[in-house]
Design a protein around this motif. Structure first.
Motif, short mmCIF file in Angstrom:
data_model
loop_
_atom_site.label_atom_id
_atom_site.label_comp_id
_atom_site.label_asym_id
_atom_site.label_seq_id
_atom_site.Cartn_x
_atom_site.Cartn_y
_atom_site.Cartn_z
N ARG A 1 -5.87 -3.35 10.24
CA ARG A 1 -4.47 -3.04 9.94
C ARG A 1 -4.26 -2.76 8.45
O ARG A 1 -3.48 -1.90 8.08
N PHE A 2 -4.95 -3.52 7.60
CA PHE A 2 -4.73 -3.39 6.16
C PHE A 2 -5.83 -2.59 5.47
O PHE A 2 -5.79 -2.41 4.25
N GLY A 3 -6.81 -2.12 6.21
CA GLY A 3 -7.85 -1.28 5.64
C GLY A 3 -8.77 -1.99 4.67
O GLY A 3 -9.15 -1.41 3.64
N VAL A 4 -9.13 -3.24 4.97
CA VAL A 4 -10.02 -4.01 4.10
C VAL A 4 -11.15 -4.59 4.95
O VAL A 4 -11.18 -4.42 6.17
N LYS A 5 -12.06 -5.29 4.29
CA LYS A 5 -13.16 -5.92 4.99
C LYS A 5 -12.74 -7.31 5.50
O LYS A 5 -11.77 -7.89 5.04
N ILE A 6 -13.53 -7.82 6.45
CA ILE A 6 -13.21 -9.13 7.03
C ILE A 6 -13.28 -10.22 5.97
O ILE A 6 -12.45 -11.14 5.95
N GLY A 7 -14.24 -10.12 5.06
CA GLY A 7 -14.35 -11.12 4.00
C GLY A 7 -13.11 -11.16 3.13
O GLY A 7 -12.68 -12.23 2.69
N THR A 8 -12.52 -9.99 2.89
CA THR A 8 -11.29 -9.95 2.09
C THR A 8 -10.15 -10.67 2.81
O THR A 8 -9.36 -11.39 2.20
N VAL A 9 -10.05 -10.47 4.12
CA VAL A 9 -9.02 -11.16 4.90
C VAL A 9 -9.21 -12.68 4.85
O VAL A 9 -8.26 -13.44 4.63
N THR A 10 -10.45 -13.13 5.03
CA THR A 10 -10.72 -14.57 5.03
C THR A 10 -10.37 -15.20 3.68
O THR A 10 -9.70 -16.24 3.62
N ARG A 11 -10.81 -14.56 2.60
CA ARG A 11 -10.51 -15.11 1.27
C ARG A 11 -9.02 -15.09 0.99
O ARG A 11 -8.47 -16.05 0.40
N THR A 12 -8.34 -14.03 1.39
CA THR A 12 -6.90 -13.92 1.14
C THR A 12 -6.14 -15.02 1.86
O THR A 12 -5.25 -15.67 1.28
N VAL A 13 -6.46 -15.27 3.14
CA VAL A 13 -5.75 -16.30 3.91
C VAL A 13 -5.96 -17.67 3.29
O VAL A 13 -5.01 -18.44 3.10
N HIS A 14 -7.18 -18.01 2.93
CA HIS A 14 -7.46 -19.33 2.36
C HIS A 14 -6.75 -19.51 1.02
O HIS A 14 -6.16 -20.57 0.74
N ARG A 15 -6.79 -18.49 0.18
CA ARG A 15 -6.14 -18.62 -1.13
C ARG A 15 -4.63 -18.71 -1.00
O ARG A 15 -3.98 -19.52 -1.67
N MET A 16 -4.04 -17.89 -0.14
CA MET A 16 -2.59 -17.91 0.03
C MET A 16 -2.12 -19.21 0.66
O MET A 16 -1.05 -19.73 0.32
N VAL A 17 -2.89 -19.77 1.59
CA VAL A 17 -2.53 -21.05 2.19
C VAL A 17 -2.55 -22.15 1.13
O VAL A 17 -1.65 -23.02 1.09
N ASN A 18 -3.53 -22.12 0.25
CA ASN A 18 -3.58 -23.12 -0.83
C ASN A 18 -2.37 -22.97 -1.76
O ASN A 18 -1.77 -23.98 -2.18
N ILE A 19 -2.02 -21.74 -2.09
CA ILE A 19 -0.88 -21.53 -2.98
C ILE A 19 0.42 -21.97 -2.32
O ILE A 19 1.26 -22.64 -2.94
N MET A 20 0.62 -21.62 -1.06
CA MET A 20 1.84 -22.01 -0.37
C MET A 20 1.90 -23.52 -0.16
O MET A 20 2.99 -24.11 -0.19
N SER A 21 0.75 -24.15 0.05
CA SER A 21 0.74 -25.60 0.23
C SER A 21 1.16 -26.33 -1.03
O SER A 21 1.87 -27.34 -0.97
N SER A 22 0.74 -25.82 -2.19
CA SER A 22 1.07 -26.49 -3.44
C SER A 22 2.42 -26.07 -4.01
O SER A 22 2.98 -26.78 -4.85
N THR A 23 2.95 -24.94 -3.58
CA THR A 23 4.19 -24.41 -4.15
C THR A 23 5.36 -24.49 -3.18
O THR A 23 6.44 -24.99 -3.51
N LEU A 24 5.14 -24.00 -1.96
CA LEU A 24 6.24 -23.89 -1.00
C LEU A 24 6.51 -25.21 -0.27
O LEU A 24 7.68 -25.55 -0.03
#
Length: 507
Positions: A265-288
């Motif tokens: 859907r976003f035109g990227v590799k699977i590794g990019t999706v995995t890293r993005t989800v983990h990093r964003m979850v960490n940011i939302m957990s500490s901020t949101l």
């Protein structure tokens, strides 16, 4: 100026009334040299006044097409005398005209401009048709002889242009075509933007925002983006913008899409999706999460206490319960000793393959506490005493539940009270009474429905919480934290649920 043909033995000259044409030698060096060779005058070089008459061409005039036989003069045998010197007979004129017609047909065939006409000698023609052809040839040769060779060339080109202009179609209106193409281009751009997952496609479409993110509208999504953007500056991802990283993560939580699907859907590799989800979850957990999931003050709780609890439990601070989420494989926190002491029954294996969470819900319908996940075989008491829930209680607070979690003593140690909805207060405090209130069963059902509704709402809004949990999310995301990535996902889902306007107040 009177011009005389330069061919040896040819006495033709331009005089008033003549039907002949006289041509200047061409400027092209190669063609000019071929003309000189055809004249065959040893040592002779033409000058600006040298002319060649039309009788030395098969069709009676020169042709500029290199494939034509009249590109170079070729008729030099028995050059006829000028009309002033000799009057040709009718038979001679007819033979000459027939030869010109045949030459013209051959020329058209070579140029691909038409079909060859049947040989004149092989076809019987009417006398009227012959006369018309003779008149047309005479008029054409007569008109061409009234000008110089340069004028003849220009007149021929002009006549060709005129014929082309008459036979060609109407000119294309390029301005209209350009406007139509621009309009089509704009429509295609709007269609692509509407189908794409971008800010423009979501800005004015609340249903699309709700479907992909679980949030009620774009304004809430934009607010979340505003809170998270300052903490995303250190993330180096040239493929995805900040908004796309947030949207990808919310789609992962909301629709429980596979990484391969998101990569397409976003035109990227699977590794990019995995890293993005983990990093964003960490940011939302500490901020949101600290912003949206917090323990309200006692004054705030009393101010907004629903009428259903105002008479029976006016000091209610939280309603608690436990929920479970299955996972695919045993998590890394399971030790070999735990595996040996587990019962061998199917029921025990089922409770072992789930993660259990303690959730605290305010009477107003928002989530105020979420514990970390533990194995399903851990008791409710151990979970409540080890997750930090008791530290939130203040003396005089009432903790409400729809069933006995066996944490009354632990809650009492904090100066608070644990009550089971529907149970008589004296019975909960250990005092025996023979006549409990009549509305206990309805109150129990109401409290139980309240908590189940909130938990169900969170799971329905973010399908990833329904499981099964993938093993990469069950390991600790950071060395300094005992929370796994999925624990943070559960907390983030509860925080996002609190931002929605569809909270479930106690009835």
């Amino acid at each position: 100026m009177v011009h005389t043909c330069v061919v040896a033995g040819c006495r033709n000259r331009r005089t008033p009334g003549t039907t002949l044409s006289f041509y200047r030698f061409p400027r092209d060096p190669e063609r000019k040299q071929r003309w000189i060779a055809a004249v065959n005058r040893e040592g002779w070089v033409p000058n600006d006044g040298s002319r060649l008459c039309s009788t030395h061409f098969i069709s009676g005039k020169q042709v500029k097409n290199p494939r034509s036989p009249d590109y170079v003069p070729s008729v030099f045998t028995a050059a006829p005398l000028s009309p002033e010197m000799k009057e040709p007979g009718a038979l001679e004129i007819l033979d000459k005209q027939e030869a010109r017609v045949e030459a013209a047909n051959a020329l058209l065939f070579l140029q691909g401009q038409g079909r060859p006409v049947v040989d004149v000698q092989g076809q019987e023609k009417l006398a009227g048709e012959k006369e018309k052809e003779q008149q047309a040839i005479a008029e054409e040769s007569g008109s061409s002889s009234l000008s110089t060779d340069e004028d003849d060339d220009d007149s021929v080109s002009e006549s060709k242009k005129g014929k082309f202009a008459q036979t060609s179609d109407a000119p294309v209106k390029f301005d209209d075509m350009l406007k139509a193409l621009k309009k089509e281009n704009q429509a295609l751009r709007e269609s692509v933007d509407k189908m794409s997952l971008s800010e423009n496609s979501l800005r004015n479409d609340a249903e699309k925002v709700k479907f992909y993110t679980g949030l009620p509208n774009y304004f809430v999504l934009e607010t979340v983006m505003w809170l998270l953007a300052p903490h995303m500056d250190g993330m180096k991802n040239v493929k995805l913008s900040k908004f796309q990283q947030l949207l990808l993560t919310l789609m992962r939580l909301r629709l429980d899409l596979r990484n391969q699907d998101l990569a397409y859907r976003f035109g990227v590799k699977i590794g990019t999706v995995t890293r993005t989800v983990h990093r964003m979850v960490n940011i939302m957990s500490s901020t949101l999460v600290p912003t949206a999931v917090f323990w309200p003050s006692r004054a705030e709780l009393r101010k907004n206490l629903p009428a259903a609890l105002r008479s029976s439990h006016p000091d209610c601070a939280v309603i608690i319960d436990c929920f479970t989420v299955p996972f695919e494989e045993p998590v890394s926190r399971v030790t070999q000793q735990q595996q040996r002491v587990l019962p061998a029954s199917q029921e025990a294996r089922t409770t072992y393959n789930v993660l259990k969470y303690l959730i605290g819900v305010a009477p107003q319908g928002v989530v105020t506490f979420v514990s970390r996940g533990v194995l399903g075989n851990v008791s409710d008491k151990s979970l409540a005493e080890g997750c930090g829930f008791l530290c939130k209680l203040l003396p005089g607070d009432v903790v409400l539940a729809s069933r006995d979690l066996n944490i009354g003593e632990s809650v009492a140690a904090r100066g608070a009270l644990f009550r089971i909805a529907g149970s008589y207060q004296g019975e909960a405090d250990g005092i025996s009474e023979s006549s409990p209130p009549a509305d206990t069963s309805s109150e129990t059902a109401s409290v139980q429905r309240h908590v189940e509704r909130v938990i169900s709402m969170v799971k329905q809004r973010y399908a990833m919480l329904t499981g099964p949990v993938e093993s990469p999310f069950t390991t600790a995301s950071e060395r300094t934290s005992n929370l796994s990535t999925f624990d943070k996902i559960v907390q983030v889902a509860c925080a996002l649920n609190n931002l929605c306007i569809s909270a479930a107040p106690l009835e």
